[in-house]
Design an enzyme around this catalytic site. Structure first.
Site, PDB file in Angstrom:
ATOM      1  N   GLY A 159     -97.630 -37.168  -2.304  1.00  0.00           N
ATOM      2  CA  GLY A 159     -96.733 -36.434  -3.292  1.00  0.00           C
ATOM      3  C   GLY A 159     -96.273 -37.096  -4.614  1.00  0.00           C
ATOM      4  N   LYS A 199     -48.177 -60.242   0.124  1.00  0.00           N
ATOM      5  CA  LYS A 199     -48.600 -61.526   0.876  1.00  0.00           C
ATOM      6  C   LYS A 199     -48.900 -61.055   2.437  1.00  0.00           C
ATOM      7  CE  LYS A 199     -47.996 -65.294  -0.010  1.00  0.00           C
ATOM      8  NZ  LYS A 199     -46.784 -66.087  -0.356  1.00  0.00           N
ATOM      9  N   HIS A 200     -49.634 -61.369   2.701  1.00  0.00           N
ATOM     10  CA  HIS A 200     -50.343 -61.358   4.194  1.00  0.00           C
ATOM     11  C   HIS A 200     -50.354 -59.831   4.428  1.00  0.00           C
ATOM     12  CE1 HIS A 200     -50.044 -65.737   4.392  1.00  0.00           C
ATOM     13  NE2 HIS A 200     -48.986 -65.748   4.224  1.00  0.00           N
ATOM     14  N   ASN A 233     -42.548 -53.692  13.184  1.00  0.00           N
ATOM     15  CA  ASN A 233     -41.221 -52.885  12.549  1.00  0.00           C
ATOM     16  C   ASN A 233     -40.857 -53.095  11.286  1.00  0.00           C
ATOM     17  OD1 ASN A 233     -40.579 -51.201  15.334  1.00  0.00           O
ATOM     18  ND2 ASN A 233     -39.887 -53.110  16.084  1.00  0.00           N
ATOM     19  N   PHE A 246     -37.819 -44.356  14.297  1.00  0.00           N
ATOM     20  CA  PHE A 246     -36.448 -44.005  14.727  1.00  0.00           C
ATOM     21  C   PHE A 246     -35.457 -45.169  15.070  1.00  0.00           C
ATOM     22  CE2 PHE A 246     -38.608 -42.921  18.903  1.00  0.00           C
ATOM     23  CZ  PHE A 246     -38.150 -43.889  19.574  1.00  0.00           C
ATOM     24  N   HIS A 302     -49.504 -50.939  12.262  1.00  0.00           N
ATOM     25  CA  HIS A 302     -49.641 -52.124  13.138  1.00  0.00           C
ATOM     26  C   HIS A 302     -50.673 -53.057  12.672  1.00  0.00           C
ATOM     27  CE1 HIS A 302     -47.056 -50.907  16.088  1.00  0.00           C
ATOM     28  NE2 HIS A 302     -47.762 -50.592  17.008  1.00  0.00           N
TER      29      HIS A 302
END
Length: 515
Positions: free
Chosen positions: A32, A275-276, A416, A464, A515
């Site tokens: 084609g 940082k990090h 946290n 919380f 996390h």
């Protein structure tokens, strides 16, 4: 005369490659639009129907799905029975296949593409030819990537000259690329069907990425590493590097953290200093310069060797101020010419421009032994109109504004996570701690060690408070308002602690772990 079958959707480099084959005495067969492109370039070519004796039909859906094509590709030259069958059926051997597939991804990505448009871009004959040729790489050269055309011509010349020591290894590598390519293609089709039925987590998942670049090393020297993207130019790979040395593994990780921090603020002038992978300073301001200066003030010591993201263009004045700090990378939507000139004086500073967007319905993957976890991208922060004031005292207008900033900002800090905020800027950040009270202590300690006045600040928590001790500690630092998700079995105890200290507290009902 060796035979080459050419059938490509992406015609970049096609004419030069075909002309090179023709000049080397190859018989070209094509389909084609590829055949038309070669004829338009006055390159001799035969139609596939000349080879098969069967016309293309069904609007091109059937043209290469034929025993003559696949017999010519799959026949093992060293097997006498194969060669006898080829001879008895008058099947010409095919020595090279150059095929790239219909643009399925590109079509599916178009906002106005109909299901019929997308389905028509599911290639059938192309993958079949590629797989047949790749299986028989001992004898057949298979090319699915136009950037390999010059290398193929070089290999042909080397083989003609009798220097064919690496020819088989080269064909094996090309065959490997075919299966990577077809697996990626099938994965994109599978994902499209899954999305059409609203299933973002299908039973079987094939994750397909293309290598954007090899990296000097990984997180530490001695670890080999590479950067892969969902498609060419996706996400971070779409940023334009305007200066500085090559990006490292850790640079790319930190850039993701930096852009995540500023994304939530849209076009509002915002600066994140990373940082990090977590912020050590985050602020909004009336200008890019003001946002940077407020973010830097949070923790100027940790900002050394950082990654900086700005949500608005960078001008010369801002660049001049930033250039006084040692920075690994700076990313912003754009930089004016004077800013680029100023920042380019820092030879090791990587300057990146653009907006690295997440793809539609992109998932977040986290690798674990034996597999990976998949989740939706983090949800946008809850609208302030949905917050619940749970204390006797409601926040003031100023506290409310700082709460809105804190709720966007804390989502980008490793959990946290606790942040202290004043005047649209972080003054203390507690990240990645094993307990929330430790994160509160760290945020306060960092703020006071820099010389920030914590009296009257707003505290943001990504989850919380399990006990009232975090609130008691915040009160000792002079915090006057707290924003947190709520949802603890001790919420009543935590609220009572806030009331005792006359702290205004808001529940959002949305946890923001990172996390």
């Amino acid at each position: 005369m060796p035979v080459a079958l050419l059938s490509v959707s992406d015609k970049s480099g096609l004419v030069d490659f075909a002309r090179g084959l023709n000049e080397r005495g190859w018989d070209l067969v094509s389909t084609g639009g590829t055949a038309k492109a070669l004829r338009d370039a006055t390159i001799p070519v035969r139609d596939i129907s000349d080879l098969t004796g069967f016309p293309e039909m069904l609007d091109g859906r059937v043209k290469t799905l034929h025993p003559v094509v696949h017999g010519g590709l799959l026949a093992r030259r060293s097997e006498s029975t194969h060669m006898q069958a080829i001879e008895s059926h008058s099947i010409p051997l095919i020595d090279l296949v150059a095929v790239n597939l219909y643009p399925f991804r590109e079509t599916a990505a178009k906002a106005n593409a109909s299901d019929e448009d997308v389905i028509e871009q599911i290639d059938i004959g192309g993958p079949a030819m590629l797989r047949s040729a790749a299986k028989n790489f001992d004898s057949v050269t298979v090319v699915c990537d136009p950037t390999d055309y010059p290398k193929v011509l070089e290999a042909i010349d080397a083989e003609t000259a009798g220097n064919n020591a690496n020819t088989l290894q080269f064909r094996r590598r090309l065959a490997s690329k075919v299966y990577e390519h077809t697996a990626s293609y099938d994965s994109a089709i599978s994902q499209w069907f899954a999305e059409k039925r609203g299933d973002i987590f299908p039973e079987d998942v094939t994750v397909s990425f293309a290598r954007a670049q090899s990296l000097r090393y990984g997180e530490n020297p001695g670890q080999k590493a590479a950067f892969y993207t969902e498609y060419k130019g996706a996400g971070l790979a779409g940023l334009k590097q305007l200066g500085g040395k090559e990006l490292s593994f850790n640079n790319l990780l930190d850039l993701e953290g930096a852009l995540m921090a500023t994304d939530a603020f849209g076009d509002e002038p915002c600066c994140a200093i990373i940082k990090h992978t977590t912020p050590c300073g985050l602020a909004v301001g009336k200008t890019a310069l003001e946002a940077y200066q407020k973010a830097l003030a949070c923790d100027p010591v940790s900002a050394f060797g950082s990654i900086i993201s700005l949500s608005v263009p960078v001008d010369a004045e801002t660049a001049e101020v930033i250039s006084s700090l040692f920075v690994e990378c700076i990313v912003a939507p754009e930089f004016d010419e004077a800013a680029i000139e100023i920042l380019s004086r820092k030879k090791n500073l990587r300057v990146l421009a653009g907006r690295a967007e997440w793809g539609k319905n992109a998932l977040d993957y986290k690798r674990v032994r034996g597999g990976f976890l998949a989740q939706e991208r983090p949800l946008p922060p809850v609208d302030p109109t949905e917050w619940q004031v749970v204390t006797r005292r409601s926040p003031t207008a100023e506290e409310h504004a700082n709460m809105a900033f804190a709720w966007k900002g804390v989502a980008t800090v490793k959990s946290n996570a606790i942040i202290l905020v004043q005047n649209g800027a972080t003054i203390g950040i507690g990240a990645g701690q094993m307990s929330r009270v430790d994160a509160s202590f760290l945020a306060t300690h960092k703020a006071k060690s820099i010389g920030h006045e914590t009296q009257g600040s707003v505290l943001g928590s990504d989850a919380f408070f399990p006990f009232r001790d975090g609130v008691d500690q915040a009160a000792q630092a002079g915090v006057t308002a707290i924003i947190q998700p709520g949802g603890s079995v001790r919420d009543a105890e935590v609220i009572e602690a806030a009331n005792e200290h006359n702290i205004a507290m808001v529940f959002t009902g949305q946890r923001q772990f990172r996390h």
